[in-house]
Design a protein around this motif. Structure first.
Motif, PDB file in Angstrom:
ATOM      1  N   ARG A 124       0.716  -1.217   0.030  1.00  0.00           N
ATOM      2  CA  ARG A 124       0.043  -0.057  -0.142  1.00  0.00           C
ATOM      3  C   ARG A 124       0.782   1.259   0.110  1.00  0.00           C
ATOM      4  N   ALA A 125       2.044   1.194  -0.038  1.00  0.00           N
ATOM      5  CA  ALA A 125       3.173   2.207  -0.051  1.00  0.00           C
ATOM      6  C   ALA A 125       3.258   2.895  -1.715  1.00  0.00           C
ATOM      7  N   THR A 126       3.678   3.957  -1.771  1.00  0.00           N
ATOM      8  CA  THR A 126       4.036   4.445  -3.152  1.00  0.00           C
ATOM      9  C   THR A 126       5.230   3.717  -3.636  1.00  0.00           C
ATOM     10  N   PHE A 127       5.362   3.632  -5.031  1.00  0.00           N
ATOM     11  CA  PHE A 127       6.547   3.090  -5.361  1.00  0.00           C
ATOM     12  C   PHE A 127       7.838   3.590  -5.205  1.00  0.00           C
ATOM     13  N   SER A 128       7.784   4.897  -4.658  1.00  0.00           N
ATOM     14  CA  SER A 128       8.970   5.563  -4.247  1.00  0.00           C
ATOM     15  C   SER A 128       9.532   4.954  -2.823  1.00  0.00           C
ATOM     16  N   LYS A 129       8.570   4.546  -2.084  1.00  0.00           N
ATOM     17  CA  LYS A 129       8.844   4.044  -0.902  1.00  0.00           C
ATOM     18  C   LYS A 129       8.559   2.563  -0.504  1.00  0.00           C
ATOM     19  N   THR A 130       7.848   1.771  -1.201  1.00  0.00           N
ATOM     20  CA  THR A 130       7.644   0.107  -0.853  1.00  0.00           C
ATOM     21  C   THR A 130       9.110  -0.283  -0.962  1.00  0.00           C
ATOM     22  N   THR A 178       1.171  -1.416  -6.921  1.00  0.00           N
ATOM     23  CA  THR A 178       0.849  -1.323  -5.550  1.00  0.00           C
ATOM     24  C   THR A 178      -0.403  -0.846  -5.251  1.00  0.00           C
ATOM     25  N   TYR A 179      -0.972  -0.952  -3.910  1.00  0.00           N
ATOM     26  CA  TYR A 179      -2.429  -0.587  -3.929  1.00  0.00           C
ATOM     27  C   TYR A 179      -2.406   0.683  -3.010  1.00  0.00           C
ATOM     28  N   ASN A 180      -1.614   1.827  -3.430  1.00  0.00           N
ATOM     29  CA  ASN A 180      -1.692   2.869  -2.594  1.00  0.00           C
ATOM     30  C   ASN A 180      -2.755   3.827  -3.104  1.00  0.00           C
ATOM     31  N   VAL A 181      -3.448   4.414  -2.164  1.00  0.00           N
ATOM     32  CA  VAL A 181      -4.626   5.233  -2.266  1.00  0.00           C
ATOM     33  C   VAL A 181      -4.136   6.746  -1.956  1.00  0.00           C
ATOM     34  N   PRO A 182      -3.745   7.815  -2.647  1.00  0.00           N
ATOM     35  CA  PRO A 182      -3.086   8.850  -2.405  1.00  0.00           C
ATOM     36  C   PRO A 182      -4.177   9.748  -1.835  1.00  0.00           C
ATOM     37  N   SER A 228     -11.677   4.995  -6.524  1.00  0.00           N
ATOM     38  CA  SER A 228     -11.922   4.747  -8.089  1.00  0.00           C
ATOM     39  C   SER A 228     -10.595   5.023  -8.723  1.00  0.00           C
ATOM     40  N   ASN A 229      -9.868   6.139  -8.411  1.00  0.00           N
ATOM     41  CA  ASN A 229      -8.698   6.571  -9.202  1.00  0.00           C
ATOM     42  C   ASN A 229      -7.682   5.450  -9.514  1.00  0.00           C
ATOM     43  N   ILE A 230      -7.568   4.516  -8.485  1.00  0.00           N
ATOM     44  CA  ILE A 230      -6.496   3.650  -8.554  1.00  0.00           C
ATOM     45  C   ILE A 230      -7.008   2.145  -9.348  1.00  0.00           C
TER      46      ILE A 230
END
Length: 302
Positions: free
Chosen positions: A93-99, A108-112, A258-260
């Protein structure tokens, strides 16, 4: 020292406010991870990713935790809370820069902009996303649910996500044979054996029987969600889930979730080789379960 006590006690009060303990039941490769991530993004919901409550339940039955009222509940809820936070910081669930998992996964399943790993003012729902293994565990030890309910003194609710069994069984087979990456391109297919598929068919319907038993025992506490509906009609599906969990959902929550989402549901039934006998038998077995009767090999989500 008093500030530390106050901080700890604030967590106890936070966990005392939980109104629902949530478990996922279902099948491997059925977008439970996505749904769990979307719910974890809600400001009043904490959903850990693959903590494995049932497999770890003995940990919360220790004499040490039983000494004081609610300590078992606090310990479990704290662990789930921290597991959710860890996944939001470093996991799927992290952003790609953090995971830490970016080299392994394509997405990933990050929802900003929402609340993954945290909460806004209170936690009304807390739970764990581990559907297939939960159902597998319950197939032989369903009475554990009564013990969990009695220990936590919080109502149990369940989310049962159902995908077309032919796609589910196919994807399970691709995973088991290590060939999922080989069929990403359109029109590709693996040369599996009938025995490969047979293992997945047997496992799938063992899980279906366990899930049916939970539905019989817990009635309206279980909600059935068609996996493709999450992709095709996300707002309506999320609203059903929020209603089931007695939480309110804002338009901002709907929009950011919905955006992800993927653009279309994954259809994998043609990625493996089926015998005609297997198609007929799976179709016949599906008729035993009301939640599977709408599906068929030739029917596609619309």
């Amino acid at each position: 020292e008093s500030s530390l006590v106050s901080y700890a006690e604030s967590h106890f009060r936070l966990y005392d406010g939980v109104e629902t303990f949530l478990l996922f039941i279902g099948y491997p490769r059925s977008i439970h991870s996505l749904v769990g991530a979307l719910l974890d993004a809600h400001p009043e919901i904490i959903i850990s990713h693959e903590y494995g409550v049932l497999g770890k339940w003995e940990k919360y039955l220790s004499a040490r935790l039983k000494k004081k009222k609610n300590l078992q509940k606090y310990a479990l809820f704290y662990d789930l809370h921290q597991f959710s936070l860890r996944d939001a910081l470093f996991g799927r669930r992290a952003t790609f820069s953090k995971t830490l998992l970016a080299p392994k996964f394509r997405y990933t399943y990050n929802v900003p902009g929402l609340w993954q790993g945290g909460y806004q003012r209170k936690i009304k729902v807390i739970g764990d996303k581990q559907a297939g293994k939960t159902s597998e565990f319950l197939s032989t030890a369903i009475d554990i649910l009564k013990e969990i309910r009695q220990t936590l003194q919080v109502p149990l609710r369940f989310i049962h996500i159902v995908r077309n069994p032919f796609d589910n069984i196919a994807t399970m087979t691709l995973r088991e044979t290590g060939t999922r990456e080989a069929v990403i391109e359109e029109g590709t297919q693996i040369n599996n054996t009938a025995q490969d598929l047979e293992k997945s068919i047997n496992r799938y319907f063992k899980l279906a029987a366990a899930n049916q038993r939970v539905r019989e025992l817990y009635g309206d506490e279980v909600v059935d969600i068609a996996g493709h509906e999450t992709i095709l009609r996300p707002k309506e599906t999320l609203q059903r889930l929020c209603d089931h969990l007695n939480v309110a959902c804002s338009e901002d929550y709907f929009e950011k979730c919905s955006n992800i989402l993927f653009s279309t549901p994954s259809i994998t039934r043609h990625k493996v080789v089926w015998t005609e006998e297997q198609k007929v038998r799976v179709t016949q077995m599906m008729k035993s379960y009301s939640f599977l009767r709408e599906f068929s090999f030739d029917k596609y989500p619309i």
